[in-house]
Every structure is written in structure tokens, then in C-alpha cells.
Design a protein around this motif. Structure first.
Motif, PDB file in Angstrom:
ATOM      1  N   VAL A  29       0.876  -1.304   0.057  1.00 59.60           N
ATOM      2  CA  VAL A  29      -0.142  -0.205   0.042  1.00 59.60           C
ATOM      3  C   VAL A  29       1.036   1.080  -0.206  1.00 59.60           C
ATOM      4  O   VAL A  29       0.791   2.160  -0.809  1.00 59.60           O
ATOM      5  N   ASN A  30       1.843   1.222   0.961  1.00 54.05           N
ATOM      6  CA  ASN A  30       2.852   2.460   1.039  1.00 54.05           C
ATOM      7  C   ASN A  30       3.535   2.717  -0.401  1.00 54.05           C
ATOM      8  O   ASN A  30       3.689   3.738  -0.738  1.00 54.05           O
ATOM      9  N   LYS A  31       3.901   1.350  -1.116  1.00 48.78           N
ATOM     10  CA  LYS A  31       4.529   1.588  -2.377  1.00 48.78           C
ATOM     11  C   LYS A  31       3.857   2.135  -3.565  1.00 48.78           C
ATOM     12  O   LYS A  31       4.323   3.169  -4.228  1.00 48.78           O
ATOM     13  N   ALA A  32       2.533   1.470  -3.533  1.00 49.52           N
ATOM     14  CA  ALA A  32       1.495   2.085  -4.460  1.00 49.52           C
ATOM     15  C   ALA A  32       1.387   3.540  -4.323  1.00 49.52           C
ATOM     16  O   ALA A  32       1.290   4.367  -5.346  1.00 49.52           O
ATOM     17  N   ALA A  33       1.311   4.048  -2.987  1.00 46.81           N
ATOM     18  CA  ALA A  33       1.015   5.561  -3.022  1.00 46.81           C
ATOM     19  C   ALA A  33       2.202   6.222  -3.377  1.00 46.81           C
ATOM     20  O   ALA A  33       2.172   7.193  -3.921  1.00 46.81           O
ATOM     21  N   GLU A  34       3.323   5.852  -2.915  1.00 43.44           N
ATOM     22  CA  GLU A  34       4.631   6.524  -3.330  1.00 43.44           C
ATOM     23  C   GLU A  34       4.724   6.677  -4.855  1.00 43.44           C
ATOM     24  O   GLU A  34       5.202   7.758  -5.287  1.00 43.44           O
ATOM     25  N   LEU A  35       4.371   5.484  -5.513  1.00 43.36           N
ATOM     26  CA  LEU A  35       4.463   5.694  -6.813  1.00 43.36           C
ATOM     27  C   LEU A  35       3.320   6.530  -7.459  1.00 43.36           C
ATOM     28  O   LEU A  35       3.316   6.656  -8.962  1.00 43.36           O
ATOM     29  N   GLY A  36       2.261   6.857  -6.937  1.00 49.20           N
ATOM     30  CA  GLY A  36       1.301   7.684  -7.548  1.00 49.20           C
ATOM     31  C   GLY A  36      -0.145   7.024  -7.747  1.00 49.20           C
ATOM     32  O   GLY A  36      -1.021   7.624  -8.143  1.00 49.20           O
ATOM     33  N   TYR A  37      -0.059   5.892  -7.399  1.00 48.79           N
ATOM     34  CA  TYR A  37      -1.468   4.857  -7.487  1.00 48.79           C
ATOM     35  C   TYR A  37      -2.557   5.599  -6.560  1.00 48.79           C
ATOM     36  O   TYR A  37      -2.288   5.961  -5.505  1.00 48.79           O
ATOM     37  N   GLY A  38      -3.961   5.592  -6.874  1.00 50.33           N
ATOM     38  CA  GLY A  38      -4.881   6.077  -6.273  1.00 50.33           C
ATOM     39  C   GLY A  38      -5.641   4.871  -5.482  1.00 50.33           C
ATOM     40  O   GLY A  38      -6.464   5.050  -4.541  1.00 50.33           O
ATOM     41  N   SER A 256       9.156  -5.835  -9.255  1.00 48.52           N
ATOM     42  CA  SER A 256       7.783  -5.374  -9.283  1.00 48.52           C
ATOM     43  C   SER A 256       7.722  -3.897  -9.173  1.00 48.52           C
ATOM     44  O   SER A 256       6.942  -3.213  -9.602  1.00 48.52           O
ATOM     45  N   GLU A 257       8.696  -3.198  -8.296  1.00 44.28           N
ATOM     46  CA  GLU A 257       8.400  -1.621  -8.248  1.00 44.28           C
ATOM     47  C   GLU A 257       8.689  -1.131  -9.628  1.00 44.28           C
ATOM     48  O   GLU A 257       8.054  -0.104  -9.915  1.00 44.28           O
ATOM     49  N   THR A 258       9.668  -1.501 -10.278  1.00 43.94           N
ATOM     50  CA  THR A 258      10.115  -1.079 -11.805  1.00 43.94           C
ATOM     51  C   THR A 258       8.864  -1.167 -12.648  1.00 43.94           C
ATOM     52  O   THR A 258       8.355  -0.400 -13.178  1.00 43.94           O
ATOM     53  N   THR A 259       8.426  -2.450 -12.697  1.00 46.48           N
ATOM     54  CA  THR A 259       7.068  -2.588 -13.399  1.00 46.48           C
ATOM     55  C   THR A 259       5.962  -1.773 -12.922  1.00 46.48           C
ATOM     56  O   THR A 259       5.308  -1.086 -14.010  1.00 46.48           O
ATOM     57  N   ALA A 260       5.601  -1.409 -11.624  1.00 46.05           N
ATOM     58  CA  ALA A 260       4.668  -0.629 -11.224  1.00 46.05           C
ATOM     59  C   ALA A 260       5.113   0.926 -11.703  1.00 46.05           C
ATOM     60  O   ALA A 260       4.086   1.575 -12.115  1.00 46.05           O
ATOM     61  N   ARG A 261       6.172   1.350 -11.446  1.00 46.37           N
ATOM     62  CA  ARG A 261       6.527   2.551 -12.163  1.00 46.37           C
ATOM     63  C   ARG A 261       6.357   2.936 -13.560  1.00 46.37           C
ATOM     64  O   ARG A 261       5.803   3.704 -14.225  1.00 46.37           O
ATOM     65  N   LYS A 262       6.991   1.773 -14.458  1.00 47.21           N
ATOM     66  CA  LYS A 262       6.917   1.954 -15.873  1.00 47.21           C
ATOM     67  C   LYS A 262       5.230   2.080 -16.233  1.00 47.21           C
ATOM     68  O   LYS A 262       4.830   2.926 -17.164  1.00 47.21           O
TER      69      LYS A 262
END
Ligand code: LER
Ligand code: MN
Length: 275
Positions: A29-38, A256-262
């Protein structure tokens, strides 16, 4: 105004499963928020011990919502199916979906509960009976979901994974015939790219019955990694007035993080999803 971009999360899954953030749910959840997901879409592995309070608090602190919860991994692991020929399994499966609906309600899930694998497969003999039973089960789930301010999301999945609802026209024919209460069409660009003759036409066909939308590219990697043209897809979604989440469900081709960011960089370059 809510940010409609969601990312799939799960505690653990095989490397090639199309789920992006893995590991501790609160950290995701924290990572999703940090990357800009709602929002986050949670693929639940354990309904009973699910950390409702911790996830709710992490979402509250980050201003995120839960867009949907998915039943598939849980149902496969427990060999459950709401249309099983075995009545005990069928009834137990329904009880489990009711628990998923309760869980979704307690998480304040905005879009609904995803039913994919849980609907089972249609037998060669007795197809009519299968669809009659499926409609009856979905109607019961839909009625229960209505009372909990939730919705049932029925996913259209490609022919290599299931023989039930490979196209939007098939699911729309089923909904038109049986009209189960509170059951919505859930589409996924990866599956659409395989089985829909025309992806934008299929979105228009679903129209106001479209309840949820998964995003992955043709190779099931992050959007932008394959050859799907997302511009007309987003336009068609806007045209039909779709207001649910766009949820990234893809294989982490990178970490995972790079995929979410891209994924979010690509989607933000396409659209202004803050509607
Ligand atoms: C689940 O949302 C899905 O799209 C299925 O293909 C599961 O693999
Ligand atoms: Mn999907």
C-alpha cells in the motif's frame, strides 16, 4: 476526485503470475501510494486472517482506496468453484464468496469483488444446466453484495484459460438472458487482445454494464511493453462514461517496483485519469 489508477497486490505468487506488487500488504500500500497510484486491487490469499485494520489504516494514511478484491488465487488454492458438480463444494464456495463480500465491505472497496476462476468451466455435456446454475449463483451473490454496498465483477477471460465468457458479446448475451442482480462486466486488455475482434467496439458493447477494467499489454507485461494501442481504448472508456478503476494487472517483467513505475508513467502519459 479520486485517482482511478489501481495496482494489483498479493502477499506471494509465482514469478509469472500477472500481479505486480508482492509481499507485505501494508508495504505494498505504501509503495503504491509513493508511486502515485490511487488504489490497490488485493488478490486475497487468506480471508480469515486478513489484516483488515492494518490495510485500512495504511490506505487511510496514504489516501488510497481498495478498488477491488479478487477471489481467484484463494479459490484455486482451495479447489473451490461456485458451479461445482459436488454440492458440498458448491455450497462451501458460495459461503466463501459471501465472506469475500463481507471483507470487501469492511475494506470499503469501491468497485467490487472479482469472480474469475471461481465460476468454474462449462462441461461439454449440460451446457444449459451450467449457465442456469451459474446465473442462479451469481444472482444470489449479487443480492448479497447489494445489501453490503458491493458489486460482483465477472471477468471476460481468453479462450486458453477458460471456456466461459471469452468475449464481451458472450457475457452480454448471458446477462441479457438471465439478468442476475448487481453483476457487472469486467474486461482486461490482455484477454481482449486475444479474443475480441475489435477492442473498442467491445467496450462500447459493454457500455453502462462495464464495472471494472484490467490493464496489461499484449505480452501481459506493463502497458507500453507490447503492441496494444491504448489511446483508442481510453477514448472508448471515456465515451461510455466508465468511471471505475483502471487496474494494472501484469507480469512483473522487471522487478515489481520498476514494473509498477513503468506502468504508471505510461498511463499518466496517455490520460488524465483524475476525473
Ligand atoms: C485475472 O484477473 C485474470 O485476468 C486471469 O487471467 C487470471 O490469470
Ligand atoms: Mn484480469
Amino acid at each position: 476526485m479520486r485517482n482511478k489508477l489501481a495496482i494489483t497486490i498479493i502477499e506471494n505468487a509465482s514469478p509469472k503470475a500477472p500481479l505486480v506488487l508482492r509481499g507485505d500488504l501494508v508495504q505494498s500500500v505504501n509503495k503504491a501510494a509513493e508511486l502515485g497510484y490511487g488504489a490497490i486491487e488485493i488478490h486475497v490469499l487468506d480471508v480469515k486472517g486478513f489484516p483488515v485494520q492494518a490495510v485500512t489504516e495504511a490506505c487511510r494514511l496514504n489516501g488510497l482506496s481498495v478498488s477491488a478484491i479478487a477471489t481467484g488465487h484463494y479459490f484455486i488454492r482451495h479447489n473451490l468453484c461456485i458451479t461445482s458438480a459436488d454440492m458440498a463444494n458448491r455450497n462451501a464456495s458460495m459461503q466463501e464468496v459471501y465472506k469475500f463480500i463481507d471483507l470487501a465491505a469492511s475494506l470499503g472497496t469501491t468497485d467490487g469483488i472479482i469472480i474469475g476462476w471461481a465460476k468454474g468451466t462449462c462441461p461439454e455435456q449440460g451446457q444449459q444446466a451450467y449457465y442456469d446454475l451459474l446465473a442462479e449463483q451469481l444472482n444470489s451473490l449479487g443480492i448479497y453484495a447489494t445489501a453490503k454496498n458491493q458489486r460482483i465483477l465477472l471477468e471476460v477471460i481468453n479462450r486458453y484459460e477458460t471456456n466461459v465468457f471469452n468475449t464481451t458479446s458472450e457475457i452480454m448475451a448471458f446477462l441479457g438472458k438471465y439478468n442476475p442482480e448487481n453483476v457487472w462486466v469486467h474486461m482486461d486488455t490482455f484477454h481482449m487482445n486475444i479474443d475480441e475482434a475489435n477492442m473498442t467496439e467491445s467496450i462500447r458493447l459493454a457500455g453502462s454494464r462495464l464495472g471494472y477494467f484490467h490493464i496489461a499489454d499484449s505480452n501481459r507485461f506493463y502497458p507500453g511493453a507490447g503492441h496494444i494501442d491504448f489511446v483508442p481504448i481510453i477514448s472508448a472508456l471515456k465515451e461510455i462514461g466508465y468511471s471505475g478503476a483502471l487496474s494494472v494487472e501484469c507480469i512483473p517483467s522487471h522487478d515489481s517496483e520498476t514494473t509498477a513505475r513503468k506502468s504508471i508513467i505510461f498511463l499518466n502519459s496517455l490520460i488524465n485519469v483524475k476525473i
